[in-house]
Scaffold this active site. Structure first.
Site, PDB file in Angstrom:
ATOM      1  N   ASP A 141       2.921   2.407  -4.944  1.00  0.00           N
ATOM      2  CA  ASP A 141       2.954   2.313  -6.409  1.00  0.00           C
ATOM      3  C   ASP A 141       3.418   3.435  -6.891  1.00  0.00           C
ATOM      4  O   ASP A 141       3.864   3.491  -7.955  1.00  0.00           O
ATOM      5  CB  ASP A 141       1.561   2.060  -6.995  1.00  0.00           C
ATOM      6  CG  ASP A 141       0.331   2.981  -6.603  1.00  0.00           C
ATOM      7  OD1 ASP A 141       0.602   3.651  -5.780  1.00  0.00           O
ATOM      8  OD2 ASP A 141      -0.905   2.587  -7.232  1.00  0.00           O
ATOM      9  N   SER A 197     -26.165   7.487 -15.296  1.00  0.00           N
ATOM     10  CA  SER A 197     -25.825   6.233 -14.136  1.00  0.00           C
ATOM     11  C   SER A 197     -26.823   5.832 -13.297  1.00  0.00           C
ATOM     12  O   SER A 197     -27.383   6.749 -12.460  1.00  0.00           O
ATOM     13  CB  SER A 197     -24.478   6.664 -13.353  1.00  0.00           C
ATOM     14  OG  SER A 197     -24.452   6.014 -12.366  1.00  0.00           O
ATOM     15  N   ASP A 210      -4.658   0.733  -9.370  1.00  0.00           N
ATOM     16  CA  ASP A 210      -6.134   0.386  -9.278  1.00  0.00           C
ATOM     17  C   ASP A 210      -6.312   0.022 -10.902  1.00  0.00           C
ATOM     18  O   ASP A 210      -7.243  -0.768 -11.182  1.00  0.00           O
ATOM     19  CB  ASP A 210      -6.911   1.693  -8.874  1.00  0.00           C
ATOM     20  CG  ASP A 210      -6.439   1.954  -7.424  1.00  0.00           C
ATOM     21  OD1 ASP A 210      -5.805   1.202  -6.920  1.00  0.00           O
ATOM     22  OD2 ASP A 210      -6.857   3.125  -6.830  1.00  0.00           O
ATOM     23  N   GLU A 220       0.833  -1.182   0.014  1.00  0.00           N
ATOM     24  CA  GLU A 220       0.011   0.188   0.035  1.00  0.00           C
ATOM     25  C   GLU A 220       0.804   1.242  -0.100  1.00  0.00           C
ATOM     26  O   GLU A 220       1.834   1.280   0.718  1.00  0.00           O
ATOM     27  CB  GLU A 220      -0.926   0.053   1.210  1.00  0.00           C
ATOM     28  CG  GLU A 220      -2.413   0.506   0.928  1.00  0.00           C
ATOM     29  CD  GLU A 220      -2.996  -0.154   0.149  1.00  0.00           C
ATOM     30  OE1 GLU A 220      -3.235   0.062  -1.194  1.00  0.00           O
ATOM     31  OE2 GLU A 220      -3.888  -1.304   0.507  1.00  0.00           O
ATOM     32  N   HIS A 221       0.429   2.220  -0.777  1.00  0.00           N
ATOM     33  CA  HIS A 221       1.226   3.572  -1.037  1.00  0.00           C
ATOM     34  C   HIS A 221       2.516   3.352  -1.469  1.00  0.00           C
ATOM     35  O   HIS A 221       3.520   3.849  -1.154  1.00  0.00           O
ATOM     36  CB  HIS A 221       1.296   4.242   0.202  1.00  0.00           C
ATOM     37  CG  HIS A 221      -0.240   4.806   0.630  1.00  0.00           C
ATOM     38  ND1 HIS A 221      -0.629   6.062   0.024  1.00  0.00           N
ATOM     39  CD2 HIS A 221      -1.166   4.474   1.248  1.00  0.00           C
ATOM     40  CE1 HIS A 221      -1.696   6.261   0.505  1.00  0.00           C
ATOM     41  NE2 HIS A 221      -2.146   5.343   1.185  1.00  0.00           N
ATOM     42  N   GLY A 242     -16.958   5.042  -2.517  1.00  0.00           N
ATOM     43  CA  GLY A 242     -16.018   5.458  -1.375  1.00  0.00           C
ATOM     44  C   GLY A 242     -15.502   4.501  -0.432  1.00  0.00           C
ATOM     45  O   GLY A 242     -15.082   4.813   0.449  1.00  0.00           O
TER      46      GLY A 242
HETATM   47  C1  GLA Z   1      -5.225   4.723  -4.256  1.00  0.00           C
HETATM   48  C2  GLA Z   1      -4.561   5.096  -5.255  1.00  0.00           C
HETATM   49  C3  GLA Z   1      -3.670   3.995  -5.757  1.00  0.00           C
HETATM   50  C4  GLA Z   1      -2.580   3.549  -4.547  1.00  0.00           C
HETATM   51  C5  GLA Z   1      -3.350   3.276  -3.309  1.00  0.00           C
HETATM   52  C6  GLA Z   1      -2.386   3.119  -2.290  1.00  0.00           C
HETATM   53  O1  GLA Z   1      -6.123   3.616  -4.295  1.00  0.00           O
HETATM   54  O2  GLA Z   1      -5.437   5.092  -6.495  1.00  0.00           O
HETATM   55  O3  GLA Z   1      -2.725   4.139  -6.976  1.00  0.00           O
HETATM   56  O4  GLA Z   1      -1.683   4.716  -4.553  1.00  0.00           O
HETATM   57  O5  GLA Z   1      -4.396   4.351  -3.288  1.00  0.00           O
HETATM   58  O6  GLA Z   1      -1.702   2.230  -2.296  1.00  0.00           O
END
Ligand code: GLA
Length: 396
Positions: free
Chosen positions: A45, A76, A183, A42-43, A133
């Protein structure tokens, strides 16, 4: 779900006389693109590290019919009160209302900018079953869905990996959100029952089967949407970049992901600001944890994988400071329960979801115990999702 989409389409466009003379109703196509959950990494990328997400069987759907004119209409069913947004093919500008339309419009704008001209009108009806969200990438899924759909309808011949890159470009440049590639990559490249081990510095990747045997993934929504999610995210990026700039003065690296733990410990004195030092520590350790976690999974060592998930959460809580009280309560309570192998916050943080690995025969008990204590402590109901790991985008 296909029928549901066709029904929505019919309700909003089917009965409308002006179809721009599309040939017949049989020209309606229905597409899907998945959301994702990140198992670990996480965090990392946007710090040149590794991530380990998987696509989910939930995501965003769209029914589309080309028109003979240049009107593009977007509806939508997740935002029924916001009505239909309309733009002209080729003139892709932001809409003030409905603002969710700026995700698909951004993708069309991006495609045009890269030489793929969406030059015909169309009617599109969207519906997504990802909770909004929750940090399960509803935006990446609508972006990838739009790119995949345009690619198919207009025969652009863009590869899935490039769809991910274009969608990230769209989100960065059109929607002004500074996200990394994870993502969009997870949504575009998803593979059933597999997670994706992605090196974000090169986009080299491999699939790793997630065989849990008697255990399963559990996703828990804190139902907490934190207002600082965007600003907090951008702050973390800045802090990480600043730490990297300090390190680069003394050592030859181009991202925090280039550092081993030993190298970080040796050179961390270069990072002047103590807060930035904590951020960099997370990025470096989390990257190494992700590499170890994939190894553990390959060796079927779920105990180790789970321990790394918990270490990841603690680091996100204490060093990267992107968790929140609600997520921390769930982790703390879950770890007291029998049958929980690992649990952590997933996604950008500041609210959203947790992902855990739990024994299948104890899952109901785990859900009710966590649900009860969470409600007592926060006054809010947590939501639990039974999801499976699904494939990438598809024409249904
Ligand atoms: C969000 C961002 C991703 C990534 C995550 C944390 O989902 O869109 O690119 O940085 O946070 O891992």
């Amino acid at each position: 779900m296909k029928d549901r989409l066709l029904g929505i389409f019919d309700k909003f466009y089917g009965g409308i006389k002006d179809r721009g003379s599309a040939k017949n109703d049989g020209d309606i196509k229905v597409y899907f693109a998945p959301g994702r959950v990140n198992l670990i990494g996480e965090h990392t990328d946007y710090n040149g590290g590794h991530v380990f997400p998987c696509a989910l069987t939930i995501g965003t759907y769209a029914a589309v019919r080309l028109r003979e004119d240049d009107r593009i209409r977007l509806y939508s069913d997740n935002f029924p009160d916001e009505g239909i947004g309309e733009i002209k093919a080729g003139s892709f500008k932001k809409l003030e209302n409905p603002d969710w339309c700026n995700y698909p419009i951004g993708v069309m704008w991006t495609l045009k900018k890269h030489g793929y001209d969406v030059n015909r009108g169309m009617d599109i009806a969207f519906y997504g079953d990802i909770p909004d969200g929750a940090g399960l990438s509803s935006s990446a899924s609508i972006e990838v869905l739009t790119a995949y759909m345009m690619n198919d309808l207009f025969g652009f011949g863009i590869e899935l990996k490039d769809i991910a890159v274009l969608c990230q470009y769209s989100e960065n440049k059109f929607n002004d959100s500074n996200c990394g590639i994870m993502d969009q990559f997870a949504s575009a490249m998803g593979k059933k029952d597999n997670a994706i081990f992605l090196d974000t510095s090169t986009l080299a990747f491999e699939y790793a089967p997630v065989k849990l045997e008697g255990k399963e993934l559990l996703i828990i929504n804190t139902n907490k949407k934190h207002k600082i999610a965007t600003s907090g995210y951008n702050d973390r990026r800045r802090e990480s970049e600043s730490a990297l700039a300090d390190l680069e003065r003394d050592i030859d690296i181009s991202s925090l992901g280039d550092l081993s733990i030993e190298e970080f410990e040796k050179y961390k004195y270069c990072i002047k600001d103590p807060v930035n030092k904590k951020r960099a520590k997370h990025a470096v350790y989390e990257n190494q944890r992700t590499i170890q976690a994939v190894k553990a999974l390959k060796e079927n060592d779920i105990r180790k994988f789970g321990e790394l998930m918990v270490e990841s959460h603690i680091s996100l809580r204490d060093d990267y400071e992107v968790s929140c009280r609600e997520a921390d309560i769930i982790v703390e309570e879950a770890l007291k329960l029998d049958g929980v192998w690992g649990i952590r916050m997933t996604g950008g943080g500041f609210g959203g979801c947790l992902v855990g690995i739990v024994d299948s025969d104890k899952v109901e008990n785990i859900k009710s115990s966590i649900g009860k204590i969470y409600k007592e402590k926060t006054g809010v109901d947590a939501t639990f999702y039974d999801v499976s790991i699904g494939g990438g985008p598809a024409l249904l």
